[in-house]
Design a protein around this motif. Structure first.
Motif, PDB file in Angstrom:
ATOM      1  N   MET A  68     -70.120 -41.591   6.429  1.00 43.26           N
ATOM      2  CA  MET A  68     -70.538 -41.641   7.825  1.00 43.26           C
ATOM      3  C   MET A  68     -69.556 -40.898   8.719  1.00 43.26           C
ATOM      4  N   SER A  69     -70.006 -40.591   9.910  1.00 40.64           N
ATOM      5  CA  SER A  69     -69.082 -40.112  10.924  1.00 40.64           C
ATOM      6  C   SER A  69     -68.148 -41.257  11.307  1.00 40.64           C
ATOM      7  N   GLU A  70     -67.055 -40.943  11.980  1.00 45.03           N
ATOM      8  CA  GLU A  70     -66.118 -41.996  12.384  1.00 45.03           C
ATOM      9  C   GLU A  70     -66.808 -43.046  13.246  1.00 45.03           C
ATOM     10  N   GLN A  71     -67.595 -42.603  14.217  1.00 43.61           N
ATOM     11  CA  GLN A  71     -68.260 -43.554  15.107  1.00 43.61           C
ATOM     12  C   GLN A  71     -69.291 -44.373  14.339  1.00 43.61           C
ATOM     13  N   GLY A  72     -70.016 -43.719  13.433  1.00 44.28           N
ATOM     14  CA  GLY A  72     -71.003 -44.438  12.634  1.00 44.28           C
ATOM     15  C   GLY A  72     -70.353 -45.511  11.780  1.00 44.28           C
ATOM     16  N   ALA A  73     -69.189 -45.182  11.167  1.00 42.04           N
ATOM     17  CA  ALA A  73     -68.487 -46.149  10.326  1.00 42.04           C
ATOM     18  C   ALA A  73     -67.985 -47.334  11.147  1.00 42.04           C
ATOM     19  N   VAL A  74     -67.531 -47.053  12.375  1.00 40.24           N
ATOM     20  CA  VAL A  74     -67.061 -48.131  13.249  1.00 40.24           C
ATOM     21  C   VAL A  74     -68.232 -49.021  13.674  1.00 40.24           C
ATOM     22  N   ASP A  75     -69.333 -48.400  14.049  1.00 40.34           N
ATOM     23  CA  ASP A  75     -70.497 -49.185  14.471  1.00 40.34           C
ATOM     24  C   ASP A  75     -71.049 -50.027  13.323  1.00 40.34           C
ATOM     25  N   TYR A  76     -71.061 -49.442  12.137  1.00 41.73           N
ATOM     26  CA  TYR A  76     -71.537 -50.180  10.963  1.00 41.73           C
ATOM     27  C   TYR A  76     -70.619 -51.369  10.688  1.00 41.73           C
ATOM     28  N   ALA A  77     -69.307 -51.162  10.814  1.00 39.60           N
ATOM     29  CA  ALA A  77     -68.344 -52.253  10.619  1.00 39.60           C
ATOM     30  C   ALA A  77     -68.581 -53.369  11.645  1.00 39.60           C
ATOM     31  N   ARG A  78     -68.857 -52.999  12.892  1.00 41.47           N
ATOM     32  CA  ARG A  78     -69.095 -54.001  13.935  1.00 41.47           C
ATOM     33  C   ARG A  78     -70.326 -54.835  13.596  1.00 41.47           C
ATOM     34  N   SER A  79     -71.380 -54.153  13.143  1.00 41.88           N
ATOM     35  CA  SER A  79     -72.624 -54.868  12.827  1.00 41.88           C
ATOM     36  C   SER A  79     -72.437 -55.793  11.632  1.00 41.88           C
ATOM     37  N   LEU A  80     -71.821 -55.279  10.572  1.00 43.40           N
ATOM     38  CA  LEU A  80     -71.606 -56.109   9.381  1.00 43.40           C
ATOM     39  C   LEU A  80     -70.685 -57.284   9.693  1.00 43.40           C
ATOM     40  N   HIS A  81     -69.656 -57.025  10.503  1.00 44.25           N
ATOM     41  CA  HIS A  81     -68.710 -58.081  10.860  1.00 44.25           C
ATOM     42  C   HIS A  81     -69.435 -59.232  11.545  1.00 44.25           C
ATOM     43  N   ALA A  82     -70.312 -58.893  12.502  1.00 47.26           N
ATOM     44  CA  ALA A  82     -71.041 -59.934  13.225  1.00 47.26           C
ATOM     45  C   ALA A  82     -72.031 -60.654  12.316  1.00 47.26           C
ATOM     46  N   MET A  83     -72.721 -59.891  11.468  1.00 40.48           N
ATOM     47  CA  MET A  83     -73.755 -60.484  10.623  1.00 40.48           C
ATOM     48  C   MET A  83     -73.150 -61.378   9.548  1.00 40.48           C
ATOM     49  N   VAL A  84     -72.171 -60.857   8.819  1.00 37.63           N
ATOM     50  CA  VAL A  84     -71.609 -61.593   7.689  1.00 37.63           C
ATOM     51  C   VAL A  84     -70.839 -62.818   8.157  1.00 37.63           C
ATOM     52  N   ASN A  85     -70.065 -62.672   9.211  1.00 32.72           N
ATOM     53  CA  ASN A  85     -69.207 -63.779   9.641  1.00 32.72           C
ATOM     54  C   ASN A  85     -69.960 -64.910  10.318  1.00 32.72           C
ATOM     55  N   THR A  86     -71.252 -64.713  10.570  1.00 29.63           N
ATOM     56  CA  THR A  86     -72.068 -65.815  11.088  1.00 29.63           C
ATOM     57  C   THR A  86     -73.011 -66.361  10.019  1.00 29.63           C
ATOM     58  N   ALA A  87     -72.879 -65.873   8.778  1.00 27.61           N
ATOM     59  CA  ALA A  87     -73.718 -66.374   7.684  1.00 27.61           C
ATOM     60  C   ALA A  87     -73.360 -67.814   7.369  1.00 27.61           C
ATOM     61  N   GLY A  88     -74.356 -68.562   6.910  1.00 26.31           N
ATOM     62  CA  GLY A  88     -74.126 -69.969   6.611  1.00 26.31           C
ATOM     63  C   GLY A  88     -73.021 -70.199   5.599  1.00 26.31           C
ATOM     64  N   ALA A  89     -72.930 -69.313   4.593  1.00 23.81           N
ATOM     65  CA  ALA A  89     -71.926 -69.479   3.544  1.00 23.81           C
ATOM     66  C   ALA A  89     -70.504 -69.275   4.065  1.00 23.81           C
ATOM     67  N   MET A  90     -70.369 -68.689   5.257  1.00 17.23           N
ATOM     68  CA  MET A  90     -69.038 -68.456   5.807  1.00 17.23           C
ATOM     69  C   MET A  90     -68.555 -69.642   6.641  1.00 17.23           C
ATOM     70  N   LYS A  91     -69.433 -70.608   6.893  1.00 14.58           N
ATOM     71  CA  LYS A  91     -69.093 -71.686   7.820  1.00 14.58           C
ATOM     72  C   LYS A  91     -67.920 -72.536   7.353  1.00 14.58           C
ATOM     73  N   ASN A  92     -67.765 -72.652   6.026  1.00 13.31           N
ATOM     74  CA  ASN A  92     -66.684 -73.483   5.505  1.00 13.31           C
ATOM     75  C   ASN A  92     -65.385 -72.715   5.326  1.00 13.31           C
ATOM     76  N   SER A  93     -65.400 -71.431   5.684  1.00 15.15           N
ATOM     77  CA  SER A  93     -64.190 -70.631   5.569  1.00 15.15           C
ATOM     78  C   SER A  93     -63.391 -70.713   6.857  1.00 15.15           C
ATOM     79  N   PRO A  94     -62.055 -70.509   6.764  1.00 16.72           N
ATOM     80  CA  PRO A  94     -61.236 -70.542   7.987  1.00 16.72           C
ATOM     81  C   PRO A  94     -61.700 -69.491   8.972  1.00 16.72           C
ATOM     82  N   GLN A  95     -61.737 -69.818  10.265  1.00 13.68           N
ATOM     83  CA  GLN A  95     -62.135 -68.874  11.276  1.00 13.68           C
ATOM     84  C   GLN A  95     -61.059 -67.819  11.460  1.00 13.68           C
ATOM     85  N   ARG A  96     -61.529 -66.578  11.646  1.00 12.88           N
ATOM     86  CA  ARG A  96     -60.612 -65.449  11.851  1.00 12.88           C
ATOM     87  C   ARG A  96     -60.810 -64.882  13.259  1.00 12.88           C
TER      88      ARG A  96
END
Length: 246
Positions: free
Chosen positions: A218-246
């Motif tokens: 990806m372009s630099e901006q595309g990679a950053v935007d993709y990281a932002r989206s994945l970060h929000a999606m994955v870190n709100t998944a149910g399986a992450m609820k029992n993990s320490p908050q970051r």
């Protein structure tokens, strides 16, 4: 499945062992097809795949299937005959769960490529690696297609031109393996790592693989935007609820 690939499920870990120790664990096309099937379905039962060789070596390269006819002299037909190897490389890349390689002896040609493609590779301090194809009159672009984004250009060309074995420490310097451990500690180090990985939240593990599979192209901006989206999606998944908050 044949007995040339031993498969064992141990909890969340899928153990796959190349089982031709009397032949250095050379990988036939039939075995490669089996491995592709295992990797493509690994996520259905497992959180990670542990790939290793039986006996003294990891894999000394490719081996011809018994009774297989000689390769076609026609370039287009021969290209299709080799697709199973490229498909095997792609299966490691696209596997939805981490593939962990364990190298206890020689890794040559195809074996070296597989080690590089694994998400994490452990090497015994007695392990050695080479790319011998040029010595057999074969241009090793098949292997190089697995290495081009894993190792730097000079390291790849030195290995292909020289055909010399490198030791585990140089393989680590080249980026071919992740870590080098004493031979007598190899199994324990691998076991400890797999336990830690299996205890990690599954969405995060799969998200990391997904990101690194796509972001480098990806372009630099595309990679950053993709990281932002994945970060929000994955870190709100149910399986992450029992993990320490970051």
């Amino acid at each position: 499945m044949s007995n040339e690939l031993l498969v064992r499920q141990d909890g969340a870990v899928l153990h796959v062992t190349i089982n031709r120790p009397e032949h250095g664990n050379g990988m036939s096309d039939a075995m490669a097809r089996e491995l592709i099937q295992l990797l493509d379905r690994a996520h259905e039962s497992s959180d990670l795949v542990l790939l290793r060789g039986a006996g003294a070596d990891f894999c000394i390269g490719r081996a011809r299937d018994p009774n297989r006819p000689a390769p076609s002299p026609d370039a287009y037909e021969r290209r299709e005959e080799y697709d199973v190897i490229f498909d095997c490389y792609r299966a490691i890349r696209r596997c939805q769960v981490p593939v962990i390689g364990v190298v206890q002896g020689r890794a040559m040609g195809f074996g070296t490529a597989v080690v590089a493609l694994c998400d994490v590779s452990f090497a015994s301090d007695a392990a050695t690696f080479n790319i011998p194809e040029m010595g057999h009159g074969i241009m090793p672009t098949m292997v190089m297609s697995a290495l081009f984004d894993r190792m730097n250009r000079n390291a790849i060309l030195w290995m292909t031109y020289s055909r010399e074995f490198i030791d585990a420490q140089r393989a680590l310097q080249y980026g071919l393996v992740s870590t080098v451990v004493p031979a007598d500690r190899l199994d324990q180090e691998v076991q400890d790592f797999c336990a830690k990985l299996a205890a990690s939240p599954r969405p995060a593990i799969r998200g990391l693989k997904e990101y690194l599979r796509s972001a480098p192209d990806m372009s630099e901006q595309g990679a950053v935007d993709y990281a932002r989206s994945l970060h929000a999606m994955v870190n709100t998944a149910g399986a992450m609820k029992n993990s320490p908050q970051r």
